[in-house]
Scaffold this active site. Structure first.
Site, mmCIF file in Angstrom:
data_model
loop_
_atom_site.group_PDB
_atom_site.id
_atom_site.type_symbol
_atom_site.label_atom_id
_atom_site.label_comp_id
_atom_site.label_asym_id
_atom_site.label_seq_id
_atom_site.Cartn_x
_atom_site.Cartn_y
_atom_site.Cartn_z
ATOM 1 C CB SER A 65 0.324 5.593 -1.042
ATOM 2 O OG SER A 65 1.556 5.503 -0.328
ATOM 3 N N PRO A 107 0.823 -1.221 0.000
ATOM 4 C CG PRO A 107 -0.865 -1.588 1.572
ATOM 5 C CD PRO A 107 0.474 -2.098 1.147
ATOM 6 C CE1 TYR A 108 5.340 5.516 2.924
ATOM 7 C CE2 TYR A 108 6.984 4.440 1.551
ATOM 8 C CZ TYR A 108 6.587 5.510 2.332
ATOM 9 O OH TYR A 108 7.434 6.582 2.490
ATOM 10 C CB ILE A 109 5.070 0.352 -3.096
ATOM 11 C CG1 ILE A 109 6.245 -0.094 -2.212
ATOM 12 C CG2 ILE A 109 5.494 0.426 -4.554
ATOM 13 C CD1 ILE A 109 6.701 -1.522 -2.472
#
Length: 466
Positions: A373, A369-371
């Site tokens: 985003s 999810p971080y990548i």
């Protein structure tokens, strides 16, 4: 002395008595229009600080070869005074000043040193103090100040109605440099820029002595009703106080362990904060609105709020993790940019910098999810850059590498092997410091990057080029 009026020069002559020790003569007038107590019976203790400043200038120019056009950068100014020795007599007060110059040296075109003085009034020890400073050429000073100094002098904020004279410990409203603020223990620096003493010659920022006076007045207001005569001030100057932005003066009482001694910590700063949740559009609008209200416009914005996600198999991650990360990292940038762009359109342009990550360019070891985003942040950056370039608004992004920030310090503390493992991925073999990221953001915000838009700048210690 960097004074245009002879009446404001307190020194009358000097002689060298040792290699770096000087004996200086001076005189304080009986009825100075500013450096006199409210009841008119004593010299103002802060006059000792001004005398210390003048002593440094005299010796730099007369004994150490500093050109008259060089600018002095004052880093610290400390003094103590004995009010009982500052009584005004029937004639001007004669001064005898012992000045010791420590570490007075040239390094290239920069001169710096530490000055220690003892001031005797009519033969009695009255005050002592220390100052640390640098002197630089006008050309270096212009580079240090950049456009900020020029713009600050062109559009100073209008003076606000000052606090009552009794609150500031002053007799005349023109001498009060503080205006009311939004809460107890806080004031707005708002001096009269035409004051004949505080602004005796042209400046592109609030002089150090104005800040010293602001500290004294704020301390007086904080100790209202308790009686207050300053016997000492310890001052550190960290940055220029600009004319075109609000400068807040905050105080807090500091315990001393001695009921007869009262100490007040005074902080001046030209920044303010608004507590906001960037994932909520109304909060982003409110935060930008507060900036516009304080500074009359929005010129630059750095969207830095972010939320991390620990690595883990995508099929096992809870939807809540995805939603939280995307709400802050993507919707937060979306909300902030919309509010910022609205403000910048009204003022005719600006610069926005969004903090992405190396995870916005490649698949790192961070959670999916971080990548995702951070890739989205770069996409929003490029889209906004293209759409708003005709409106003189530049939009860029940073692809930051592993940085010693609040987001990862706790995670690194759980396993001492994590930090060296991350550091090994960068060519520089270390993590970034937050100040290094801030410097890159500042460059993209400033006019020095005026031909840069739609760009993602890697600030990763060489990690992606490894």
């Amino acid at each position: 002395m960097h004074r245009s009026s002879v009446a404001e020069v307190f020194l009358t002559g000097y002689k060298r008595i040792d290699d770096n020790v000087f004996l200086i003569g001076g005189q304080w007038p009986r009825a100075h229009t500013f450096f006199t107590s409210v009841d008119g019976t004593s010299h103002d203790p802060v006059q000792a600080a001004e005398t210390l400043r003048q002593t440094g200038l005299l010796l730099c120019h007369s004994e150490y070869g500093v050109p008259l056009k060089h600018k002095m950068l004052l880093w610290t100014l400390d003094f103590t005074a004995d009010p009982s020795q500052l009584r005004i007599g029937t004639s001007p007060t004669e001064l005898e000043i012992l000045a010791t110059c420590r570490d007075f040296v040239w390094k290239g075109n920069k001169f710096s040193g530490v000055l220690e003085v003892t001031i005797r009034c009519d033969g009695r020890d009255a005050a002592s103090g220390t100052a640390t400073f640098s002197c630089v050429s006008s050309a270096v000073y212009r580079r240090l100040r950049g456009e900020a100094g020029f713009e600050s002098a062109l559009r100073p904020l209008p003076r606000r109605t000052p606090v009552p004279t009794a609150e500031a410990g002053r007799l005349l409203a023109a001498d009060v440099v503080l205006a009311p603020a939004d809460r107890p223990g806080r004031w707005l620096l708002s001096p009269d820029l035409g004051h004949p003493i505080l602004f005796e010659h042209a400046n592109d920022h609030h002089p150090g002595m104005v800040l010293v006076e602001a500290a004294r007045q704020a301390a007086h207001a904080t100790l209202a009703g308790a009686g207050f005569t300053p016997t000492g001030i310890d001052t550190a100057f960290r940055s220029y106080a600009e004319f075109d932005a609000p400068c807040w003066i905050d105080t807090e009482l500091v315990p001393t362990g001695d009921p007869a001694v009262r100490r007040v910590r005074v902080t001046g700063h030209q920044a303010q904060y608004v507590v906001a949740d960037v994932s909520r559009a109304q909060d982003a609008v409110r935060a930008v609105g507060a900036a516009v209200e304080a500074y009359d416009r929005l010129d630059v914005a750095f969207n830095n709020a972010g939320l991390g996600a620990l690595p883990g198999p995508m099929h096992l991650l809870d939807d809540k993790v995805y939603d939280e990360v995307m709400d802050v990292n993507v919707r937060g940038v979306w909300n902030c940019m919309r509010a910022e762009l609205t403000a910048m359109l009204e003022s005719g342009g600006g610069s926005i910098v969004n903090n992405s990550s190396t995870a916005g360019l490649v698949a790192t070891s961070a959670g999916s999810p971080y990548i995702a985003s951070k890739h989205a942040v770069i996409g929003l950056t490029k889209a906004a850059a293209k759409e708003y370039a005709p409106h003189h608004i530049r939009v860029n992004a940073l692809a930051t590498g592993a940085t010693r920030s609040e987001m990862i310090t706790g995670w690194m503390a759980e396993d001492p092997a994590r930090e060296p493992a991350m550091a090994q991925k960068a060519m520089l073999k270390r993590l970034a410091e937050t100040e290094e990221i801030a410097e890159a953001a500042l460059w993209l915000c400033a006019d020095r990057s005026s031909y840069v838009t739609g760009t993602t700048l890697s600030v990763d210690g060489g990690r992606l080029a490894h």
